[in-house]
Design a protein around this motif. Sequence first.
Motif, PDB file in Angstrom:
ATOM      1  N   ARG A 206       0.830  -1.207   0.000  1.00 40.38           N
ATOM      2  CA  ARG A 206       0.000   0.000   0.000  1.00 40.38           C
ATOM      3  C   ARG A 206       0.865   1.258   0.000  1.00 40.38           C
ATOM      4  O   ARG A 206       0.516   2.267  -0.621  1.00 40.38           O
ATOM      5  CB  ARG A 206      -0.945  -0.018   1.197  1.00 40.38           C
ATOM      6  N   PHE A 207       2.006   1.200   0.692  1.00 42.17           N
ATOM      7  CA  PHE A 207       2.917   2.342   0.692  1.00 42.17           C
ATOM      8  C   PHE A 207       3.460   2.595  -0.710  1.00 42.17           C
ATOM      9  O   PHE A 207       3.479   3.743  -1.194  1.00 42.17           O
ATOM     10  CB  PHE A 207       4.077   2.092   1.656  1.00 42.17           C
ATOM     11  N   VAL A 208       3.916   1.537  -1.370  1.00 41.25           N
ATOM     12  CA  VAL A 208       4.466   1.684  -2.718  1.00 41.25           C
ATOM     13  C   VAL A 208       3.397   2.227  -3.669  1.00 41.25           C
ATOM     14  O   VAL A 208       3.667   3.126  -4.474  1.00 41.25           O
ATOM     15  CB  VAL A 208       5.020   0.339  -3.219  1.00 41.25           C
ATOM     16  N   ALA A 209       2.187   1.702  -3.570  1.00 44.29           N
ATOM     17  CA  ALA A 209       1.110   2.153  -4.449  1.00 44.29           C
ATOM     18  C   ALA A 209       0.788   3.629  -4.233  1.00 44.29           C
ATOM     19  O   ALA A 209       0.494   4.363  -5.183  1.00 44.29           O
ATOM     20  CB  ALA A 209      -0.139   1.303  -4.226  1.00 44.29           C
ATOM     21  N   GLY A 210       0.868   4.080  -2.987  1.00 44.54           N
ATOM     22  CA  GLY A 210       0.476   5.456  -2.684  1.00 44.54           C
ATOM     23  C   GLY A 210       1.586   6.471  -2.756  1.00 44.54           C
ATOM     24  O   GLY A 210       1.330   7.661  -2.993  1.00 44.54           O
ATOM     25  N   SER A 211       2.831   6.051  -2.554  1.00 43.56           N
ATOM     26  CA  SER A 211       3.938   7.005  -2.485  1.00 43.56           C
ATOM     27  C   SER A 211       5.044   6.781  -3.510  1.00 43.56           C
ATOM     28  O   SER A 211       5.866   7.676  -3.721  1.00 43.56           O
ATOM     29  CB  SER A 211       4.580   6.961  -1.089  1.00 43.56           C
ATOM     30  N   PHE A 212       5.075   5.608  -4.123  1.00 40.18           N
ATOM     31  CA  PHE A 212       6.207   5.283  -4.999  1.00 40.18           C
ATOM     32  C   PHE A 212       5.726   4.432  -6.173  1.00 40.18           C
ATOM     33  O   PHE A 212       6.048   3.247  -6.260  1.00 40.18           O
ATOM     34  CB  PHE A 212       7.282   4.541  -4.191  1.00 40.18           C
ATOM     35  N   PRO A 213       4.953   5.016  -7.099  1.00 44.03           N
ATOM     36  CA  PRO A 213       4.490   4.230  -8.254  1.00 44.03           C
ATOM     37  C   PRO A 213       5.681   3.684  -9.032  1.00 44.03           C
ATOM     38  O   PRO A 213       6.507   4.458  -9.531  1.00 44.03           O
ATOM     39  CB  PRO A 213       3.677   5.241  -9.075  1.00 44.03           C
ATOM     40  N   PRO A 214       5.823   2.365  -9.142  1.00 45.82           N
ATOM     41  CA  PRO A 214       7.075   1.784  -9.642  1.00 45.82           C
ATOM     42  C   PRO A 214       7.426   2.141 -11.080  1.00 45.82           C
ATOM     43  O   PRO A 214       8.596   2.422 -11.366  1.00 45.82           O
ATOM     44  CB  PRO A 214       6.835   0.272  -9.502  1.00 45.82           C
TER      45      PRO A 214
ATOM     46  N   ILE B  91      14.152   4.048  -0.882  1.00 40.49           N
ATOM     47  CA  ILE B  91      14.626   4.345   0.474  1.00 40.49           C
ATOM     48  C   ILE B  91      14.422   5.824   0.796  1.00 40.49           C
ATOM     49  O   ILE B  91      13.952   6.183   1.892  1.00 40.49           O
ATOM     50  CB  ILE B  91      16.110   3.957   0.602  1.00 40.49           C
ATOM     51  N   ILE B  92      14.775   6.694  -0.150  1.00 44.37           N
ATOM     52  CA  ILE B  92      14.595   8.136   0.056  1.00 44.37           C
ATOM     53  C   ILE B  92      13.134   8.467   0.292  1.00 44.37           C
ATOM     54  O   ILE B  92      12.789   9.248   1.182  1.00 44.37           O
ATOM     55  CB  ILE B  92      15.141   8.914  -1.151  1.00 44.37           C
ATOM     56  N   ARG B  93      12.253   7.858  -0.507  1.00 41.51           N
ATOM     57  CA  ARG B  93      10.821   8.127  -0.350  1.00 41.51           C
ATOM     58  C   ARG B  93      10.332   7.695   1.028  1.00 41.51           C
ATOM     59  O   ARG B  93       9.558   8.406   1.684  1.00 41.51           O
ATOM     60  CB  ARG B  93      10.050   7.387  -1.441  1.00 41.51           C
ATOM     61  N   ALA B  94      10.776   6.534   1.484  1.00 45.88           N
ATOM     62  CA  ALA B  94      10.367   6.044   2.798  1.00 45.88           C
ATOM     63  C   ALA B  94      10.863   6.963   3.906  1.00 45.88           C
ATOM     64  O   ALA B  94      10.101   7.337   4.818  1.00 45.88           O
ATOM     65  CB  ALA B  94      10.885   4.625   3.016  1.00 45.88           C
ATOM     66  N   LEU B  95      12.126   7.371   3.839  1.00 51.00           N
ATOM     67  CA  LEU B  95      12.681   8.238   4.885  1.00 51.00           C
ATOM     68  C   LEU B  95      12.075   9.637   4.834  1.00 51.00           C
ATOM     69  O   LEU B  95      11.865  10.274   5.878  1.00 51.00           O
ATOM     70  CB  LEU B  95      14.202   8.310   4.752  1.00 51.00           C
TER      71      LEU B  95
END
Length: 293
Positions: A7-15, A60-64
């Motif tokens: 859910r994090f990847v889908a909402g913050s980091f579209p691959p 990693i940058i997006r998560a931090l």
Amino acid sequence: MIGRLVRFVAGSFPPLPYLLATLLWAGGLTGLAAAADGHTWAPGAGLAGTAATLFVDMLIIRALDDIRDLDYDRRVHPARPLAAGLVRTSDLLTLVAVGAAAILAANAGRGGAWWLLAAQLAYLGGLVFVNARWHWPATDNLLAHLPLNVPVQLLLCAYVYAAYQHDHHRPLTARGLLVVLAVLLALLHVEFARKVPRQVRAPERSYVRDLGLPGAVAVAAATAVLSAACAIAAVGAEARGWLAVVPLAAPALAGWQFRRRRLPRWPTPPTLAYVLSSFAVFVAVGLLTGAAA
């Protein structure tokens, strides 16, 4: 945890967009560096490894960043996965640890590139720790954050260049440093242009709040022009070097739309088109140099 990270990847980091961006970033800097050296070059396994490293590093940058900006996102972007409670801080920290270990292991044996990558990850982690521990810098002034954030992108650009040097046995040159600067300035254009609203509404962070609308637009335009100038200086004033001017059509179009149509924000599509087309042109310049050699 896996479901929350999805859910994090889908909402913050579209691959897919990030995959395209990192492929062109790695390929563009490498191709332009090869052109600056007059070196025959073609994409290969080393470039694929560099691009994969950039992709994981951007995750990693997006998560931090989401961890660091949690309080701000709760006020301004409450739908973001961490702010909305769709993922936990501990999940993101696990993702960061695993991702960092993976890319460091994958780059073992790449000499200076490994050290630059390790320095970038350590610096990024230090920024988040200092912010979490002491709430510093305790301001929404983007100019105060800029000198702290630029080294992250600079170290990544330097990592790509060092990886090229290692993989192709090329020396460090002044022209190579111009290549790194050209790519960094293209990334800075995106940083400035995407934060230019016509009117700033509290508590939004914007360079317009700090520089005024004309100042923010001028800096965004200057970074794009200087990026092209650095690329031309690195390659030389040959026909293929002047291809670096072509992507400037995108910020010119954005400026025209922003002014003529009185848009509420600097338009995003031309901004993204500029950086992607710049990197694509850098790839083309590298391939053309190899073909002419």
